[in-house]
Design an enzyme around this catalytic site. Sequence first.
Site, PDB file in Angstrom:
ATOM      1  N   ARG A  19      15.060  -8.545 -87.599  1.00  0.00           N
ATOM      2  CA  ARG A  19      16.554  -7.692 -87.526  1.00  0.00           C
ATOM      3  C   ARG A  19      16.942  -7.818 -86.214  1.00  0.00           C
ATOM      4  NH1 ARG A  19      14.934  -2.012 -89.229  1.00  0.00           N
ATOM      5  NH2 ARG A  19      13.264  -2.592 -87.904  1.00  0.00           N
ATOM      6  N   ASN A  37      15.158  -4.008 -93.489  1.00  0.00           N
ATOM      7  CA  ASN A  37      13.854  -4.061 -93.981  1.00  0.00           C
ATOM      8  C   ASN A  37      13.848  -3.577 -95.702  1.00  0.00           C
ATOM      9  OD1 ASN A  37      12.854  -5.335 -91.934  1.00  0.00           O
ATOM     10  ND2 ASN A  37      11.609  -3.673 -91.055  1.00  0.00           N
TER      11      ASN A  37
END
Length: 92
Positions: A19, A37
């Site tokens: 990320r 996520n």
Amino acid sequence: MMNHCTYRIYGRVQGVFFRQSSQKEAQKLGLFGYAHNEPDGSVLIEVEGSAEALNAFESWCRQGPTHARVDRVEVEKGAMQGYQEFEVRRGG
């Protein structure tokens, strides 16, 4: 012209700074959106920008950061949401 894409990335993509790395790549390409996520172990990224930048970002997603292992990437085009930045969201 601006476009919107949603990427769902599968493999070893959580716990490897996917990320955060996607945020750096998106900012470098001038893209806006978010990454988070998912409970199934994938990473979901919604991103908006030019077709050229999105193509470059998709190529990056298929590799990911150093310690990631990308097994597959699902891509879906969608309606513009008007994101003003790229953020890393908590999730999963």
